[in-house]
Structure formats: structure tokens, C-alpha cells
Design an enzyme around this catalytic site. Sequence first.
Site, PDB file in Angstrom:
ATOM      1  N   LYS A   1      14.996 137.335 -71.475  1.00  0.00           N
ATOM      2  CA  LYS A   1      16.167 137.806 -70.722  1.00  0.00           C
ATOM      3  C   LYS A   1      15.935 139.199 -70.124  1.00  0.00           C
ATOM      4  O   LYS A   1      16.209 139.433 -68.945  1.00  0.00           O
ATOM      5  CB  LYS A   1      17.399 137.803 -71.641  1.00  0.00           C
ATOM      6  CG  LYS A   1      18.611 138.542 -71.110  1.00  0.00           C
ATOM      7  CD  LYS A   1      19.202 137.928 -69.834  1.00  0.00           C
ATOM      8  CE  LYS A   1      20.293 138.826 -69.277  1.00  0.00           C
ATOM      9  NZ  LYS A   1      20.776 138.391 -67.973  1.00  0.00           N
TER      10      LYS A   1
ATOM     11  N   LYS B   1      20.681 150.142 -69.459  1.00  0.00           N
ATOM     12  CA  LYS B   1      20.605 149.634 -70.829  1.00  0.00           C
ATOM     13  C   LYS B   1      19.538 148.526 -70.943  1.00  0.00           C
ATOM     14  O   LYS B   1      18.701 148.539 -71.850  1.00  0.00           O
ATOM     15  CB  LYS B   1      21.958 149.063 -71.259  1.00  0.00           C
ATOM     16  CG  LYS B   1      21.996 148.542 -72.689  1.00  0.00           C
ATOM     17  CD  LYS B   1      23.039 147.438 -72.877  1.00  0.00           C
ATOM     18  CE  LYS B   1      22.588 146.141 -72.225  1.00  0.00           C
ATOM     19  NZ  LYS B   1      23.362 144.944 -72.564  1.00  0.00           N
TER      20      LYS B   1
ATOM     21  N   THR C   1      23.001 140.287 -73.934  1.00  0.00           N
ATOM     22  CA  THR C   1      21.680 140.851 -73.680  1.00  0.00           C
ATOM     23  C   THR C   1      21.491 141.995 -74.655  1.00  0.00           C
ATOM     24  O   THR C   1      22.047 143.076 -74.484  1.00  0.00           O
ATOM     25  CB  THR C   1      21.584 141.349 -72.231  1.00  0.00           C
ATOM     26  OG1 THR C   1      21.836 140.244 -71.368  1.00  0.00           O
ATOM     27  CG2 THR C   1      20.206 141.910 -71.941  1.00  0.00           C
TER      28      THR C   1
END
Lengths: 292, 292, 292, 292
Positions: D171, D240, D95
Site C-alpha cells: 500500500k 504520513k 494505511t
Amino acid sequence: MRIGFVGLGSMGAGMARNLVKGGHALTVWNRTRSRAAELESLGAKVAATPGEAATGADVVITMLADDRALEDVSFGAGKILESLPAGGVHVSASTISVALSRRLGTAHREKHQHYVSAPVFGRPEAAAAAKLFIVAAGPAAQIERCQPAFEAMGQKTFIAGEDASAANLIKVIGNFLITTVIEGLSESFALVKKAGVDPHLLLEILTGSVFPAPIYKNYGGIIAGEKFEPAGFKLPLGLKDNRLLLAAAEENSVPMPMASLLRDRFLAALAQGWSESDWSAIARISAKEAGV
Amino acid sequence: MRIGFVGLGSMGAGMARNLVKGGHALTVWNRTRSRAAELESLGAKVAATPGEAATGADVVITMLADDRALEDVSFGAGKILESLPAGGVHVSASTISVALSRRLGTAHREKHQHYVSAPVFGRPEAAAAAKLFIVAAGPAAQIERCQPAFEAMGQKTFIAGEDASAANLIKVIGNFLITTVIEGLSESFALVKKAGVDPHLLLEILTGSVFPAPIYKNYGGIIAGEKFEPAGFKLPLGLKDNRLLLAAAEENSVPMPMASLLRDRFLAALAQGWSESDWSAIARISAKEAGV
Amino acid sequence: MRIGFVGLGSMGAGMARNLVKGGHALTVWNRTRSRAAELESLGAKVAATPGEAATGADVVITMLADDRALEDVSFGAGKILESLPAGGVHVSASTISVALSRRLGTAHREKHQHYVSAPVFGRPEAAAAAKLFIVAAGPAAQIERCQPAFEAMGQKTFIAGEDASAANLIKVIGNFLITTVIEGLSESFALVKKAGVDPHLLLEILTGSVFPAPIYKNYGGIIAGEKFEPAGFKLPLGLKDNRLLLAAAEENSVPMPMASLLRDRFLAALAQGWSESDWSAIARISAKEAGV
Amino acid sequence: MRIGFVGLGSMGAGMARNLVKGGHALTVWNRTRSRAAELESLGAKVAATPGEAATGADVVITMLADDRALEDVSFGAGKILESLPAGGVHVSASTISVALSRRLGTAHREKHQHYVSAPVFGRPEAAAAAKLFIVAAGPAAQIERCQPAFEAMGQKTFIAGEDASAANLIKVIGNFLITTVIEGLSESFALVKKAGVDPHLLLEILTGSVFPAPIYKNYGGIIAGEKFEPAGFKLPLGLKDNRLLLAAAEENSVPMPMASLLRDRFLAALAQGWSESDWSAIARISAKEAGV
């Protein structure tokens, strides 16, 4: 002027005292009668009911905690609407809803009485020192007529037009803007503290440059010094005024995201049990969340 | 003092002019050289590179748009770090990130040069009129040494300690608080407009009572009058400063919900194509959402 | 069972029809009588007043738009509380406030009647197809007694305890979570659109992997296809339920920032004049703000 | 297929194991070499550098924690770009940011290599059980070529077009929507708890009716049971991914208020010291603010 004064809380007591000092003939009423003693010693009459305070008055001024308290002294037997002479003026100085302000306007007109909204800006010290800012709205002639009373209580009176509820809207907006100052400073202090910079230094720079207003100095000092008790204006009252603002916003279909954010701050602060603290204690939520 | 001055934008041009008027020997550099012509006519030398402006200088002052622009004039061949004499001071007046400020501090120390952060509060008019507020942080002796330059450019200098990056943090917090004022007024004006009350009346009452600060008067006037062009401080710069604040907040793990809200306002405003408008044009988002 | 049914809106009509089909003896009432014609043709009796629908009933079920509508049929002369036999049950299927639910519980107990809250999840199609999910709370024996009615109207009944208002709280929370799905998808679709990715592709991937629930498929399809009209559940009802949630949250001093955010979305959508659109039309605010 | 596999963390280890089981010739690399022992015992070769894993490979798959980790194994001497044969494919399953994905696409094209983004949905258990959902984007022929590898690792592969970065955007949006579920449940559980209703009951009703998706069951169970440790996906990783989303949103000038709200939740949770907890531990902030 013959003035009835209803509501001798921390704000009302100071206002009533200044009216007596200004030479007005005052009849006061307070739910807890003992709070009227000082006024009585200064020469005010003490009424047994809100209606009695309004009987024979040129002007009856109400200064109460919220909508419900004002409704309680206004509507029903032995209350203001029933007792105020035709032609008399009800000056509502409380911070109440736009909706109740409208309802009172209509009710008084039906009784051939007048209604003026005159909410005030200022904390109890300002009320005691006759330094309030008064925002008056309603029939121009009636506002004119009340000027001697306003002058005895405040440092300046603003006229906000013929629609009485406009003054109430402006008042809750003013309080909203004060809370944005509180929240903005709270988040900023949490950040500088965590970054190792003294909040008092930040405050000194801010108020010495771009933000020289007392509101920044006063609340900045309270927050930087964490002096939330004793409360100048209690948290639940801050939430109440936020609720009044959001109600006005909803009535007008106006989203106000900052006001929504502040609502959640007030609720979080209440949930921590800080109902006796100053409304600026919402600063502690920013501090807690930042872990400082 | 021999002063290098790098960056003659709307802020820098005024600041440089005041340094020349103050009797300092100025060597200026600007990416677009033509903007240096006026300074040249006033007696400043014009450098061919940023490094040339720093060569032989006691102090080199940089006033640039963002981190990248400052990096471009600082690092590398023919740039400031390479050219400033040992013992010279780099005064960074730009609004830059806390992180770059730290990096510059370290880089200059390694070259036996000094670094002082001295971001300023004030719009171009204030820069032109030598009315800036300067927040200086860094080695005390170096700030002392730069005082004649600060006095030529500003009305007041605040000392924010030895850690240069503290000044940058304080600067982005100051701008954050200005945006809370803008947003608070924007939401309030949207509400009163929809409720049929004149925003100018609201503004007059607010600034005549609880909010007598110029920041409320100026931005209130811009927003109530919808005078977002020409921009005093463009929207993308507002977003940039918000980004710097959020970066500092993230580095310190400090949630700042009001700053997050403002970020979304700036993005929405940019998405509408208002990148040439004043940052206070975020007020139009509140107006649009309220349907006024 | 002898069942009174009050409120034949888009939800109530389907529910009443399924009760008749299930063999129950139904007496229906609706403010606009013409909407009762279809039920009459299926064998239901049509009452002249809400009270008449409750007279002699084992159970009276109410399915109305909001608190006020339910109060109007419950309290006063010729209304439910006056007419329901002692020992009868009032089943409130409407989405109403926790506060009114409590008040009804008390009022019915005083009349030796029973009160069960049984709000439902499902749109009109689900009501028509007897596929509702029913959340019932109140005295266990009474819920048990109502099961035949619940089975005729829904696919599943959940028991939420003895405190009737718990069911109302759960219902408004359920609707809150649906709106978080709507808003989450709205923001996401705005982003992918602007980035040049087809929202339908995003939706297919999401619902084919981590989000296989109908709620994502249905609302995702509506939003990606911008099919907000005709409304399955109108925007003002969405705002109403959000208001009920926020009221319950305030009563319990619980900040709910996502709910606050959604409130502002609903207000913005109403301000654009979309009161006839589906509540998922708040997606248009995200789209507008993103400039897509 | 000859496959290089770089990154044997909690996700990568399971994925690599399934590739070996699927009969592929695997060369693995991990920064901490000891984590490669199990794979070696299953028949994988262990490379000394990331480049060695890519040398001679048809496909090199990277599964790393963040942008920096992926940059570290991709760029420079002895790294993937230098070592992958012309015509080879780099499949990035991590990711990562949209920006890095674009940069890698360009870099591989210049080397006559191929780049496919194939981020996955699923927690470590799903990786171990070959039950991942894979979102692949890039040149269609290359995705086709990688299908055997995808089939060994996942239960389903979605094709998101030729622009590799679209998969990365999808994603981070997926993770965003998961966090909206977490936050929505968190606020709801705080409310019911304070109102005296069991969160497990609420969860049972929600997942038995409108929200039958595993994501609600899993996270609802974790939050209602306060089982935030051991972490399935750690808080800092959640922050994140939120940062990656906000960066993509900013690049496209798209305000995402829910994502902003979640950012502040993550920061508050980190500030409490919960960096080892599951990202769903942001639920504790709602609980704390509500005082439960």
C-alpha cells in the site's frame, strides 16, 4: 618579463595591477577599452586587439568570464594563437571547461607555443591583494618560467601536473565544494531559524569549533546576514561553474548527486530573478522552502 | 565536585578520566562493568546502578549511544531521575534527539532537579586529550556551575542559550555539515580518480588553499587513503545522527535535500554490510557508482 | 506522395516500410547502405546522398539518433537543406534538442521550405506495426499535408501547435516521465525484494489496480524479470534524452530534481559498463545500492 | 456477517454504507459520534466504544487515519483486542506502518483472534461507489472468510500472501508511486508553462498516448487546473504515507532517493501552510521554484 594581459574584469584588473607593480612590462587588452585606463596610468601599454597583447610577449595571460570569451580572444585573425611568438606561453587563468583547456593545449602545440592552465581561487579582494591561490598545470619548464608572474599575483602556487586540463578540473571541483558549504549552511540556517535559534549563534559555534575555515566564516556571515548584494561572485557564474563540473562528470560517467542538487538550486534562484546577487543567494531558496 | 558519570564508551571513558585527573570525585557506571576497571584504578568509585552514580552527586553526566540508552539510565526505579538529589544537575553529553532533550528537561524540573544539554564535538582522541568542543544549553546558573567539569573535558565551551534542546539541534547540525564535507569530498575524489588525477594531489591543493580546516584534512586523508577501518565513528551512528536531524527538520517543516541525500548514502552503505566501518565509508558508494 | 526517408535504424526501417506499404513513392538514404536493401526490395529507391533523397520530394522525413546525425544530413553540400525543393517539407521525427529544432525551422524558412517537428512515442515493435504516437508541431497547413504519411506510420497524431520546437519539448518530457516510472518501480522492487515480497506480485497488484497502463506492465515486467538485454532502447539514448530535457530546463531556468536524479542514475549505469543494456537497466543501481 | 466497523471518516463512511447495503449486520463506532447518524438511519447499530463494535462480531474492520488512531481503538480496556471474540477477525483497512501491522498480528494471535491487513486504493468517491481496490494479506482462510465484506466494498481484491504486513508495504509503495506521478507531472508542467506550451495540451498528448491511466488523467487535471482544494487526500496524509514508506525502507536498509525527494516536497508544501490542500499541491513548489 614581457607579459600580455587579456581581460580586465573584477579579477583581471587586480591581477594586472600586481604584475605592473611587480615590475613586469605589461600590454593589456580589454573588450571595453575604458577599463584599461587605470592600468595605462600605471605604465601598462594598451593593445588594440588581443593579438597585439600577445605579440612579442613571453607570456600572455587570459582572465575571462567563460569559454566563449576565451575562444573569442584565442582563435582567429588578430587573436592570441596567431600572434603569440613561437616558444611563448599562454597562461589561461579563467575558469573554463576541461574540454576547451584540452583544445587550447593542442592548438598551441601545433603553433610551437606553450599552454599552461592556471585557474585561481579567491574573490576580487584577494586578486587586488595578490592573495590568490593559483593551481597551475602544464609543461613543468613553462610553469617554472611563469613563476615570477604567479608570485606577483598570488600567495601560493600549486603544481597539478603536466596535463593542463587537470588544473581546470581541480578548479571546478573547488568551486563545487564551496557551493556545498553554501548549501549546507543554507539548509542549517533555515532549520535553526524556524526552531527559534539565532543563525549567528550557530555560525559562531561552528566556526569556533569544527569549521574554523574562512570559507565558513565568510559565507556563513553573508547568509546569516542576508547580504547577497553587492555580489562578490554572481549567481550565473556559479551556475556556469556547476555546468563545467557536471560536464566533466558526464564525460567521465561519474554521478555527482550533490552537484545535481546544486544545479537545481541555481536554476531556482535564477528563476526568482536573482541574477545580480551573489551565488550564495541560493540560500534564499532554502529559506523560502522552509517558510522563513 | 561530586560527579556521577554514566557511560564509559570510547568517548565517555576519556571524558571520565579527565574529570578524575581534574580532581573531581567521580562515581562511574557502565552497563559492561569491566570497562569501569581503569577508572576505578585511577580512584573513581564504581556504582552498581545508574541511580547509585547519581545519588549524592552535584552533577551527573551521561554519555551514551542513543536516545534509548539514555532513557534506560534516566527513567524508572534505580535510575537517575529517581536518585539525583533535588538541586542536582543532569548534564547530557550524548547526541540525542531534540524531543528527548525536551522531555528530560521537563522531567527534571518536576523533580526540582536541573537539566543541561552539553553535546560535544570531537572524536575519541579528542575526548582522551580533553580537546572536546562542548555546546551547553540550559539554565545559565547551572551551566556556570558545571564549568569546572566542562573545563576538565574540553578545550572550549559554547553557551547556546536557556533552551537545552537548542544544543542538541546544533550538535546534529554540526554532524550534518561534517557529512556534507565527507560526501562532497567523496564525489570529488571519484571524479578526479576517473579523470586520472591523484586524489591526494587534489586534497593537498584544497586544504592548502580554500579549505585549510582539520575536518577536510582528516576526512580527506581517510577517504583518499581508503582507511575506513578501524572506525573513529561508526556508520550506524552517522545514520542515527542523520535521523535525529531529519526528525528535527520534519518537526519544523524544513526540507533539507542534502540531508535526505546523505540518508540514502548511509542506507546504501549499510546495505553493503559496512556497519563496522567509519561513517566516511559512504565514500565507497560514490566510488562504486563511478566504477572506480 | 513523393517521400524522402533518411535514417533506417531500428525505428526508421519500420516507419519507411509502412510508408511503402501505404503506397507512397519512397526514396531512402542510410549511412550504412546495406540497411536499405530490404526497402529496395519492397520498391523504394535508394539515394546516394541525403540530398538525393530530398530532391524532388514533397516531404523528406528524417529519423536519426541525435542532434549531430541530423545536422550531418541537413546542413552542407549534398544535404537536405540544399536539395529539398522550395515548398517542400522536412519532417523531423528524431528526438532532438529544442535548440536544433528552432535552428532547422529558421534555416528552412530562409530556403522557402517548411519544417515540421514530428517526434514519435513507441519502441521498434510499435514502429514496425504502425502503432506509433506522433506529436506534430509546425505550420498547420503543412501538418495537414503530411497527414497521409503520419497515418501510414502511426496510430494517432497529436497537433502541438505552430511552434515546431514544442513537439520536441513534449517528446523529451514524455521520455522523462517514462524514466520516472522506471526509477519508481526500480526503487519499489528493491524494497519489496529485500522485505521478502515477490516483485511480480507487487507488479500484478499495481497494474491490476491504480496503474493499468502498458508502460507499467512492460517496464515492470522487464525490471522484475531483469531482462535488460537485448535492449529495446539503449541506455546511452536514455541519457541523451535526459540531457535534452535538462538543456531545455536550463534554458528556461526550471529546476527539475527528478530529472537530475535520473541523470545520475544513467551515469552510474554507464559507469558500470551497461551501455548495451536497455535504459531500464538503471534499475540495477537501485538493486545494487540495496544489496539485493 | 456480523461486522463491527470502526472509523467513519471520508473513506470509512462510504465503506460502511456499502456493507449495510450488502446486507451485513453492522455495528459502527466513530470518535465523533454525530458522523454515525447516517449509518444508524440505514440500519446500523451505533456502539459506545470500539470494543462494543467488536463484541460478538465475526469481523471488525478498522479504517483510521494513522498508527496512533488505530492503536487507540485496538489496545487497552474497552478496545478491540479485549472485546473481539476468539476466532474473530480484525481487518485493518487503514494505511499504517509495517511495524504496527506486525505488532497487531502478534497481539491478535495471542488472544486466539485473527488479523488481516487489507489496505485499499481509491479516493472517497471510489469508497462511496464500492470501487476500491483491496490488498489483503494474512491467513488465507480468514481472507476467504472476509471475501463477502471485501466484495461489498471494492471492485477487486488482491491476495498478498500470509504475512499481513506485506499488504501494508504494498500500500505505501502504491502511494509512493502515485506521488512520483504527481511530482513528475508537476516538474513537467512547470517546464512547459515557462516555455509557453499549454499544460493541458501536454496532458492531452500524454494521456492519449503513453500514459492512458486514470491516475495521470486525474492528477494531471488537478495540477494543470490548479484545483488543489477541496482536498481529496490531504497533504499531511501524503507526508504520513511517505514517512511510513521511508521507515520501511530504513528498516530494510534500502535507499529510495525519489521518496527522499518527495519527503522534501511535502515538507516544503507544509511550510507554505498548505495543510488543507490536496497532496498534489506539492506541484506548487515546482511552479514556485520555476517562477511561474
